[in-house]
Design a protein around this motif. Structure first.
Motif, mmCIF file in Angstrom:
data_model
loop_
_atom_site.group_PDB
_atom_site.id
_atom_site.type_symbol
_atom_site.label_atom_id
_atom_site.label_comp_id
_atom_site.label_asym_id
_atom_site.label_seq_id
_atom_site.Cartn_x
_atom_site.Cartn_y
_atom_site.Cartn_z
ATOM 1 N N ARG A 611 8.150 4.241 1.820
ATOM 2 C CA ARG A 611 8.847 4.373 3.100
ATOM 3 C C ARG A 611 7.906 4.079 4.250
ATOM 4 O O ARG A 611 7.803 2.951 4.688
ATOM 5 N N GLU A 612 7.191 5.094 4.747
ATOM 6 C CA GLU A 612 6.231 4.849 5.820
ATOM 7 C C GLU A 612 4.938 4.357 5.199
ATOM 8 O O GLU A 612 4.320 5.040 4.395
ATOM 9 N N ARG A 613 4.555 3.161 5.551
ATOM 10 C CA ARG A 613 3.382 2.572 4.911
ATOM 11 C C ARG A 613 2.098 3.198 5.456
ATOM 12 O O ARG A 613 1.965 3.434 6.644
ATOM 13 N N GLY A 614 1.157 3.401 4.567
ATOM 14 C CA GLY A 614 -0.120 3.976 4.951
ATOM 15 C C GLY A 614 -0.603 4.976 3.933
ATOM 16 O O GLY A 614 0.158 5.473 3.097
ATOM 17 N N VAL A 615 -1.904 5.274 3.984
ATOM 18 C CA VAL A 615 -2.508 6.216 3.048
ATOM 19 C C VAL A 615 -2.216 7.638 3.505
ATOM 20 O O VAL A 615 -2.375 7.966 4.681
ATOM 21 N N ALA A 616 -1.791 8.469 2.578
ATOM 22 C CA ALA A 616 -1.512 9.872 2.860
ATOM 23 C C ALA A 616 -2.579 10.746 2.223
ATOM 24 O O ALA A 616 -3.277 10.334 1.289
ATOM 25 N N ALA A 617 -2.702 11.969 2.737
ATOM 26 C CA ALA A 617 -3.722 12.885 2.215
ATOM 27 C C ALA A 617 -3.483 13.223 0.752
ATOM 28 O O ALA A 617 -4.421 13.565 0.031
ATOM 29 N N SER A 618 -2.234 13.112 0.293
ATOM 30 C CA SER A 618 -1.905 13.455 -1.090
ATOM 31 C C SER A 618 -2.108 12.302 -2.062
ATOM 32 O O SER A 618 -1.905 12.474 -3.270
ATOM 33 N N ASP A 619 -2.481 11.135 -1.575
ATOM 34 C CA ASP A 619 -2.695 9.986 -2.456
ATOM 35 C C ASP A 619 -3.940 10.180 -3.312
ATOM 36 O O ASP A 619 -4.786 11.040 -3.025
ATOM 37 N N ASP A 620 -4.064 9.353 -4.345
ATOM 38 C CA ASP A 620 -5.225 9.406 -5.240
ATOM 39 C C ASP A 620 -6.196 8.284 -4.890
ATOM 40 O O ASP A 620 -5.785 7.162 -4.563
ATOM 41 N N LEU A 621 -7.476 8.604 -4.977
ATOM 42 C CA LEU A 621 -8.538 7.635 -4.722
ATOM 43 C C LEU A 621 -9.277 7.351 -6.024
ATOM 44 O O LEU A 621 -9.775 8.267 -6.674
ATOM 45 N N LEU A 622 -9.316 6.091 -6.404
ATOM 46 C CA LEU A 622 -10.022 5.654 -7.599
ATOM 47 C C LEU A 622 -11.090 4.650 -7.200
ATOM 48 O O LEU A 622 -11.185 4.223 -6.048
ATOM 49 N N SER A 623 -11.894 4.266 -8.178
ATOM 50 C CA SER A 623 -12.862 3.200 -8.002
ATOM 51 C C SER A 623 -12.533 2.085 -8.992
ATOM 52 O O SER A 623 -11.734 2.273 -9.922
#
Length: 729
Positions: A611-623
């Motif tokens: 929906r609203e594009r962009g990174v949220a605090a609840s997203d996961d960060l991988l390498s």
């Protein structure tokens, strides 16, 4: 004199003496203009000067420039102050709704007569009396006008008090004007209260508290509705509609007679049983009306209980200065409006708090309400009780937002941020802040507010608009002149991997906005966000803290091709080269869900499914290393499941070099069937270049990257020499 002009009597407080830029014609007494393009500056010999802001300078402003005051960046302290004064701000509000207007005027006798006419029950024998109904229509119009005038006057007073609370040095100067507005508002409240029936408000509160009664689904009068299930559903809908109408106003049962038609709205009037169902609905509604009135009359209808009500606060960012505190009463239902104008005994408009003295039933409903006004028991006729309201305004002064010396910068507070959001029409979403706990960081305004609520102390060093033009302007020109960043699939082409580049990110950030100013603003935000180590700290959810175009500048929509870094296997077509990840090891990957045990596929933060594009605090960060280590990800087939943070020049260079070496490895693989002819000299030259490849920085390279890379290049050089010897023989 216009009602929003900055005049010499307006106190400038701590901003007095601030250096501002003015333009004028030559001459000691020439009018000063804050804008070079001001229409009243009619000369080709313009003199530009820096002068201290004071009463003498204000007195020389032209009438057009006096409407808005000095032209300064709207995100500075002075800019916020001028935004709060000008336009529809304080200077306008203090003169608005201070008394009856020439075009909006009525006498007390007219109001009283209209209220008495509306309260009288219409006589059915006078249905054909056109003059009688025309008088009622005019009385209803006057009622709407009086209530609307009261609401707008209350909002105007609230807006005035809100500005004064932020800029306290205006208090003594504005007090006489505020008193005039308060007196006029009190007069309007008394007039509005004449139209409200207090007993009707109590009955409405009783109707809201009624539980669903036993509905006569077996009554033959409702047979036309269908079977028992449809009859029950229809009667339940009729009850909900009646209760909704009954609890929202103060009018008597006559105003709700039309509700009975709701039951037969889907039945033809000429159908047998229609009239019986309509009569049955009327009987039910009368029984409900009688029940509500009986409950009301069984209680004390005199106002005996004190309630402190807090009006809703508007926090959205305004399109123009001052709009963020408007319409605090907009959308309030008639019942709540009637309660406020009837039983308010004290009002603190600076905080939006009213003290009410109401009957018990009304108090119960006010305390049970969710949404709209917030009520707590207690208070007196002189003042409300102390309730948990927004933080009291901390005086805005130089050194909070403006570009004064960082050494003298003052700690920011929640009240300062609220003033920025409400009175500045150009709020920057990102700021560089400094604190002893976190050092220098880039944070969004939302993140700063959360930290302040937890006791954080820090200063705002700069916002996106504060970034030096000497650095931003050349970059803007470079982005505009940058070549096309189309990404060919062939690793041997020069533009391979361009979609992951920082240059492509900058071009994406300016592709959609219209106008040079919007494009430059996006690039300023992009430049500031690029220094953030974890993009999840920039947002608290998909609330569009940053424009979508800026997120597209930070993240690449394409998926990485990691074939060169996968280990060799028996699949000759999909086998990797086992190259070291090197500087790509810690390249960031963002996804909505990286855990296959959780319900839902992983999506890119740029995917439409978010929906609203962009990174949220609840997203996961991988390498990238995480992508190679696992094969159990459940990715969205549309977006690929993740987005890659734009690669640095070093990372992109290595990504291209690895693909070139992988391509050579596949060319020299003699185990592949139908191998295409190889230009051995070109391959040898490529290997010579690859052998000398080194990152611009040693970070992420080291021995574990350097030696495997050199060994992989040597292996392919041995194969190339072997193939050259075989061809020569």
């Amino acid at each position: 004199m216009r009602d929003r002009m900055l005049t010499t009597d307006v106190p400038l407080g701590p901003f007095e003496g601030t250096e501002i830029t003015v333009h004028s014609a030559k001459g000691k007494n020439a009018k000063l203009h804050v804008r070079r393009e001001c229409g009243q500056l009619r000369t080709s010999n313009v003199v530009t000067a820096e002068v201290p802001l004071n009463a003498a300078v204000v007195d020389r402003f032209c009438s057009g420039c006096a409407d808005w005051g000095p032209s300064v960046r709207p995100t500075t302290g002075l800019g916020i102050f001028m935004g709060a004064l000008g336009g529809t701000g304080l200077l306008h509000q203090l003169q608005a709704y201070a008394g009856p207007d020439e075009d909006v005027y009525w006498t007390q006798e007219e109001v009283r007569a209209a209220a008495e006419l509306l309260r009288a029950k219409p006589d059915p024998e006078e249905d054909d009396d056109d003059s009688r109904w025309e008088a009622r229509r005019e009385a209803e119009e006057l009622q709407d006008r009086v209530l609307s005038r009261w609401r707008h006057a209350a909002e105007s007073l609230y807006r005035s008090q809100a500005v004064i609370a932020h800029f306290r040095w205006l208090t003594d100067w504005a007090r006489p004007k505020v008193v005039v507005k308060e007196n006029y508002l009190a007069t309007l409240r008394e007039q509005a209260a004449l139209f409200v029936d207090p007993a009707g408000l109590v009955v409405a509160a009783a109707a809201a508290a009624l539980e669903v009664p036993q509905l006569p689904a077996d009554d033959p009068a409702f047979a036309v509705l269908g079977d028992c299930k449809k009859i029950s559903a229809g009667l339940s809908a009729l009850w909900r509609r009646w209760q909704y109408d009954a609890e929202r106003g103060w009018e008597g049962p006559d105003s709700r007679e039309i509700v009975r038609y709701h039951l037969v709205r889907d039945i033809r009037p000429n159908k047998k049983g229609h009239d019986e169902a309509l009569a049955g609905a009327a009987r039910l509604i009368r029984s409900w009306e009688e029940k509500a009135r009986a409950v009301a009359e069984s209680t004390v209808m005199e106002p005996t209980l004190f309630i402190t009500a807090r009006l809703p606060e508007r926090e959205e960012e305004p399109a123009r200065p001052g709009e963020g505190v408007a319409d605090i009463l907009k959308g309030m239902d008639p019942w709540t409006t009637g309660v406020l104008v009837t039983w308010a005994v004290h009002a603190d408009w600076s905080r939006g708090i009213l003290t009410l003295k109401v009957p018990a039933l009304v108090a119960d409903r006010l305390l049970a309400m969710s949404g709209g006004i917030t009520c707590v028991p207690g208070g007196t006729e002189d003042a409300p009780i102390e309730v948990d309201v927004r933080e009291q305004a901390d005086t805005l002064r130089p050194g909070i937002f403006d570009d004064s010396e960082v050494f003298t910068r003052q700690p920011v507070t929640l009240a300062h941020l609220r003033a920025l959001r409400v009175y500045s029409y150009a709020v920057d979403q990102l700021c560089i802040v400094f604190s002893t706990s976190g050092g220098a960081e880039v944070l969004s305004l939302d993140a700063i507010e959360r930290r302040l609520a937890q006791g954080w102390t820090g200063v705002i060093v700069a916002s996106a608009s504060d970034l030096p033009s000497s650095v931003i302007s050349p970059w803007v020109k470079q982005v505009a002149l940058a070549p096309d960043t189309s990404d060919p699939s062939d690793a041997r082409q020069p533009g391979f991997g361009a979609a992951f580049s920082l240059t492509a990110g900058a071009q994406d950030a300016v592709r959609w906005p219209h106008g040079d100013r919007a494009k430059e603003h996006n690039l300023r935000l992009l430049a500031m966000a690029r220094g953030v180590s974890d993009l999840r700290t920039l947002d608290t959810g998909r609330s569009a803290t940053l424009p979508p175009a800026v997120w597209e500048g930070l993240l690449a929509p394409a998926r990485l091709d990691l074939a060169p870094f996968r280990p060799p296997n028996s699949d000759r077509w999909r086998s990797g080269s086992g190259l070291p990840l090197g500087v790509l090891r810690h390249a960031q990957i963002y996804t909505t869900n990286a855990d296959p045990r959780l319900e839902g596929k992983g999506h890119s933060p740029l995917c439409r499914h978010t929906r609203e594009r962009g990174v949220a605090a609840s997203d996961d960060l991988l390498s990238v290393a995480d992508l190679l280590a696992r094969d159990d990800f459940d990715w969205c087939s549309k977006c690929g499941g993740y987005a890659v943070r734009r690669l640095t020049d070093t990372q992109l260079s290595y990504y291209r070099a690895a693909h070139s070496l992988h391509d050579i490895t596949r060319q020299l693989d003699d185990s592949r069937p139908h191998r295409a002819p190889v230009d051995i000299e070109a391959v040898v030259n490529q290997l010579e270049e690859l052998a000398d490849w080194e990152p611009g920085s040693r970070e992420g390279w080291g021995v574990e990257g350097h030696w495997p890379w050199r060994e992989a290049v040597r292996e392919q050089r041995r194969r190339a020499e072997k193939l050259r010897c075989a061809d020569s023989s």
